[in-house]
Design a protein around this motif. Sequence first.
Motif, PDB file in Angstrom:
ATOM      1  N   SER A   2       0.833  -1.198   0.000  1.00 47.31           N
ATOM      2  CA  SER A   2       0.000   0.000   0.000  1.00 47.31           C
ATOM      3  C   SER A   2       0.858   1.234   0.000  1.00 47.31           C
ATOM      4  O   SER A   2       1.994   1.236   0.407  1.00 47.31           O
ATOM      5  N   PRO A  14      -4.717   3.558   0.102  1.00 39.79           N
ATOM      6  CA  PRO A  14      -4.598   2.111  -0.046  1.00 39.79           C
ATOM      7  C   PRO A  14      -4.476   1.745  -1.496  1.00 39.79           C
ATOM      8  O   PRO A  14      -5.167   2.289  -2.345  1.00 39.79           O
ATOM      9  N   ARG A  15      -3.615   0.776  -1.785  1.00 41.17           N
ATOM     10  CA  ARG A  15      -3.401   0.380  -3.175  1.00 41.17           C
ATOM     11  C   ARG A  15      -4.352  -0.734  -3.548  1.00 41.17           C
ATOM     12  O   ARG A  15      -3.975  -1.858  -3.783  1.00 41.17           O
ATOM     13  N   SER A  16      -5.611  -0.426  -3.572  1.00 45.41           N
ATOM     14  CA  SER A  16      -6.584  -1.463  -3.889  1.00 45.41           C
ATOM     15  C   SER A  16      -6.375  -2.006  -5.278  1.00 45.41           C
ATOM     16  O   SER A  16      -6.717  -3.127  -5.568  1.00 45.41           O
ATOM     17  N   LYS A  42     -11.551  -8.521   5.708  1.00 42.65           N
ATOM     18  CA  LYS A  42     -11.430  -7.437   4.732  1.00 42.65           C
ATOM     19  C   LYS A  42      -9.992  -7.234   4.306  1.00 42.65           C
ATOM     20  O   LYS A  42      -9.698  -7.045   3.113  1.00 42.65           O
ATOM     21  N   GLU A  43      -9.062  -7.276   5.260  1.00 45.20           N
ATOM     22  CA  GLU A  43      -7.641  -7.084   4.938  1.00 45.20           C
ATOM     23  C   GLU A  43      -7.121  -8.210   4.060  1.00 45.20           C
ATOM     24  O   GLU A  43      -6.349  -7.972   3.121  1.00 45.20           O
ATOM     25  N   GLU A  54      -8.481  -7.708   0.473  1.00 39.94           N
ATOM     26  CA  GLU A  54      -7.810  -6.620  -0.231  1.00 39.94           C
ATOM     27  C   GLU A  54      -6.401  -7.030  -0.647  1.00 39.94           C
ATOM     28  O   GLU A  54      -5.957  -6.737  -1.768  1.00 39.94           O
ATOM     29  N   ASN A  93      -6.536  -9.547  -3.514  1.00 38.47           N
ATOM     30  CA  ASN A  93      -6.952  -8.884  -4.752  1.00 38.47           C
ATOM     31  C   ASN A  93      -5.809  -8.086  -5.369  1.00 38.47           C
ATOM     32  O   ASN A  93      -5.668  -8.033  -6.597  1.00 38.47           O
ATOM     33  N   ARG A  94      -4.989  -7.449  -4.539  1.00 38.31           N
ATOM     34  CA  ARG A  94      -3.856  -6.690  -5.075  1.00 38.31           C
ATOM     35  C   ARG A  94      -2.871  -7.613  -5.791  1.00 38.31           C
ATOM     36  O   ARG A  94      -2.351  -7.284  -6.856  1.00 38.31           O
ATOM     37  N   GLU A 111      -4.483  -8.711  -9.097  1.00 42.44           N
ATOM     38  CA  GLU A 111      -4.434  -7.655 -10.102  1.00 42.44           C
ATOM     39  C   GLU A 111      -3.027  -7.486 -10.658  1.00 42.44           C
ATOM     40  O   GLU A 111      -2.843  -7.165 -11.840  1.00 42.44           O
ATOM     41  N   GLU A 155     -17.699 -12.428   4.054  1.00 43.22           N
ATOM     42  CA  GLU A 155     -16.253 -12.417   3.824  1.00 43.22           C
ATOM     43  C   GLU A 155     -15.765 -13.764   3.313  1.00 43.22           C
ATOM     44  O   GLU A 155     -14.906 -13.829   2.423  1.00 43.22           O
ATOM     45  N   GLU A 174     -16.700 -13.936  -0.298  1.00 45.10           N
ATOM     46  CA  GLU A 174     -15.855 -13.077  -1.132  1.00 45.10           C
ATOM     47  C   GLU A 174     -14.458 -13.666  -1.296  1.00 45.10           C
ATOM     48  O   GLU A 174     -13.862 -13.576  -2.372  1.00 45.10           O
TER      49      GLU A 174
END
Length: 404
Positions: free
Chosen positions: A3, A8-10, A205-206, A209, A212-213, A216, A253, A256
């Motif tokens: 990040s 935040p580097r989503s 959530k953390e 995220e 996902n980073r 990506e 969660e 997801e």
Amino acid sequence: MASSGEEPRSGSPCRAGTGTQPPPTADGAQLDAAEDFEVLEEEEDEDLSELPPLEAVGQPPAPPRGDTHPPGTGEAAEDPQEWLDVLGSGLLKKKTLVPGQGVDTRPHKGQDVTVRLRAALEDGTVVEENPALTFTLGDCDVLQALDLCVQLLEMGETALIVSDAKYCYGAQGRSPDIPPNAALTLEVELLAARDTPDLELLSGKEKIELANRKRERGNFFYQQADYVLAINSYDIALKIISSSSKVDFSPDEEAELLDVKVKCLNNLAASQLKLDHYEAALKSCNLVLEHQPGNIKALFRKGKVLAQQGEYREAIPILKAALKLEPSNKTIHAELSKLVKKHADQKNVETEMYRKMLGSPSAAGTPGKCKDKLPWSIPWKWLFGATAIALGGVALSVVIAARN
């Protein structure tokens, strides 16, 4: 784990800096037209067209000492002995501007590092400034030039890094500010290095995220046709998702996390397929289908893998199942039609091979039918019957003689 200081580097694994948000890159479909990866991914969140901009790094406009030479040109010519050829190829060089606190303060792979970054093109045009960029060292979360050279920085050291386009944005560049095949120069100061957070203690959530980073970032490498690094990023994301946890996650969660896992496995299979790693791709597809038996992308890629292995009979029903779920998908239609033709050709070859094995090339029936038509089959039956009668007569004679 990757990040920026303030933001935040989503979506930031796809770029080196997060100071200013550059415009998004071109859609994945433009990079590899007619490839099933983009065609089948475009309807979900992992569509490559939704990728954030690539790393925003470049060269500082000029060395910080007031020289009029562009960084990495005149400076390098004046003091060639001060430049470290990082890879021994001349494509990636590092020069210390401000010494650090000693070799023992260098960061290690797997640590989260924070750097001050200033980047510019060769003509001095600044394309990125970030006062506190944080990323995981060695995970390929940023430009390779930055990832490789930060490992050589001492705490507090400021260095100038001159990199060939190969270790930056390559032949694609980054629209609109970084042209294709652009060499970049980075001015980097190492501000901090610390161990990464314990995955077991991350909240749902953390963890989502973070995974996902990494995913990506894998998509970014896929766009760059660097499938090895794409696989590396997807593997990291899957390890994060599969890691044990001491924190309870909500049902949403959990759902997801499963969704991110399926996306990673699908994209992993696509990358493995590009490298002809068929067994690995088949395993990835099967893992998706364990969770989602009706996943179209996994069915499609599994069919393609089996087809590449010559298993047309197994591939065709799988592609038919995918087509049944999405009848309008032209990519599946085309692949299925191609496989049906190949399967028919394969059957013709096998039929001809059987004919030759039986020594009757002109016969039109199956091997079993050919056997029934052989002229010597009936005489042998008569001979067998006659032999049986004779043996029965002999046995009867023996029995009668024994009684007498």
